[in-house]
Write an enzyme that holds these catalytic residues in place. Structure first.
Site, PDB file in Angstrom:
ATOM      1  N   ASP A  67      51.612  22.095  52.161  1.00 49.41           N
ATOM      2  CA  ASP A  67      50.994  20.776  52.357  1.00 49.41           C
ATOM      3  C   ASP A  67      49.848  20.530  51.382  1.00 49.41           C
ATOM      4  O   ASP A  67      49.475  21.404  50.613  1.00 49.41           O
ATOM      5  CB  ASP A  67      50.552  20.597  53.822  1.00 49.41           C
ATOM      6  N   ASN A 136      44.963  21.597  66.628  1.00 45.57           N
ATOM      7  CA  ASN A 136      45.713  20.621  67.432  1.00 45.57           C
ATOM      8  C   ASN A 136      47.201  20.984  67.524  1.00 45.57           C
ATOM      9  O   ASN A 136      48.014  20.175  67.927  1.00 45.57           O
ATOM     10  CB  ASN A 136      45.565  19.211  66.835  1.00 45.57           C
ATOM     11  N   HIS A 138      49.122  21.679  64.939  1.00 41.37           N
ATOM     12  CA  HIS A 138      49.949  21.266  63.791  1.00 41.37           C
ATOM     13  C   HIS A 138      50.457  22.472  63.010  1.00 41.37           C
ATOM     14  O   HIS A 138      49.855  23.542  63.001  1.00 41.37           O
ATOM     15  CB  HIS A 138      49.229  20.257  62.887  1.00 41.37           C
ATOM     16  N   GLU A 143      51.647  16.737  62.222  1.00 40.10           N
ATOM     17  CA  GLU A 143      50.652  16.499  63.256  1.00 40.10           C
ATOM     18  C   GLU A 143      51.325  16.240  64.609  1.00 40.10           C
ATOM     19  O   GLU A 143      52.547  16.005  64.658  1.00 40.10           O
ATOM     20  CB  GLU A 143      49.796  15.286  62.843  1.00 40.10           C
TER      21      GLU A 143
HETATM   22  P1  PGA Z   1      43.150  27.861  59.253  1.00 40.98           P
HETATM   23  O1  PGA Z   1      44.019  26.541  59.310  1.00 40.98           O
HETATM   24  O2  PGA Z   1      44.052  28.958  58.766  1.00 40.98           O
HETATM   25  O3  PGA Z   1      42.042  27.577  58.281  1.00 40.98           O
HETATM   26  O4  PGA Z   1      42.656  28.125  60.653  1.00 40.98           O
HETATM   27  C1  PGA Z   1      45.228  26.554  60.000  1.00 40.98           C
HETATM   28  C2  PGA Z   1      45.920  25.218  59.931  1.00 40.98           C
HETATM   29  O5  PGA Z   1      45.254  24.181  60.040  1.00 40.98           O
HETATM   30  O6  PGA Z   1      47.140  25.194  59.799  1.00 40.98           O
END
Ligand code: PGA
Length: 245
Positions: A67, A136, A138, A143
């Protein structure tokens, strides 16, 4: 999906990097789809280290970024493409012809999606995905509410994703939309590891495993993946009892 709980972040990263190495040895031309974020950082460091010290040929692998933030220039610290260039592409000297990253400032975001969709299709699907889990639920920028049939697409970021996302940037940035490989492509990935570490992810893991499988919490869909591995450390597993909710 299988669940593996590790003592700590280092052990989790070591085992996750071993899986990447196994994939690369089994199929040196694998298509890897890689997340960024804090979670996989050590995994990638260990992966690169193992590739180098064991003299494994990584020149055949193909890498796509899971992403990207829209509106963020590639040179900005916090850009997903910069992260992947610094952590993997640069250290392994992967040729540009074997890499496809979303351009967050491309003239046409739709064209970015089309290029990604065409590549994944041409390669016959993703061989190995590494994903983290957002606060959340995702996966990538899929999302809450994203259709399980989604391919690469542009999305309006959830309020929580915008807020949490600031941690990757040294200066305040306006995070509104993102671009991501779709849930369908992630779910069709032949191998999939989803990682989480640290206490702050404990409620997320509890929801992922405890709630009915549903689109409102995309990570829950991973439970339907036949070979996915959920790899977490003890802290992230804190709210589970004996590995279950
Ligand atoms: P993080 O992010 O590894 O920085 O906790 C995870 C994500 O948002 O997919």
């Amino acid at each position: 999906m299988n669940l593996d709980i590790f003592e700590n972040y280092a052990e989790l990263s070591d085992k996750a990097s071993d899986r990447m190495i196994r994939q690369l040895i089994d199929n040196p031309f694998s298509l890897f789809c890689l997340a960024t974020g804090d979670t996989p950082r050590l995994t990638y460091e260990m992966f690169v280290d193992k590739v180098k010290t064991r003299g494994i040929d990584s020149s055949g692998m193909f890498l796509i970024g899971l992403d990207e933030w829209i509106g963020v220039r590639p040179q900005t610290s916090g850009a997903c493409c910069r992260y992947l260039r610094e952590c993997i592409i640069g250290p392994l000297s992967l040729d540009d012809s074997r890499v496809l990253l979303f351009d967050g400032v491309a003239v046409s975001e739709l064209n970015e999606c089309s290029k990604m969709n065409a590549l994944i299709e041409e390669k016959g699907g993703i061989d190995f995905t590494v994903a983290g889990i957002g606060m959340n639920g995702h996966i990538g920028f899929n999302e809450p509410g994203t259709s399980p049939n989604a391919v690469a697409h542009v999305t309006v970021l959830d309020e929580l994703t915008r807020r949490v996302g600031q941690k990757y940037f040294s200066d305040m940035v306006r995070l509104m939309t993102g671009i991501t490989v779709g849930l369908k492509q992630v779910m069709e990935s032949r191998q999939l590891i989803v990682m989480a570490n640290g206490e702050r992810k404990a409620p997320v893991i509890k929801r992922m495993l405890g709630e009915k499988i549903n689109e409102r919490f995309p990570a829950s869909l991973i439970r339907n993946h036949p070979t996915a591995m959920l790899m977490i450390d003890r802290e992230a597993a804190r709210l589970l009892e004996n590995g279950v909710v």
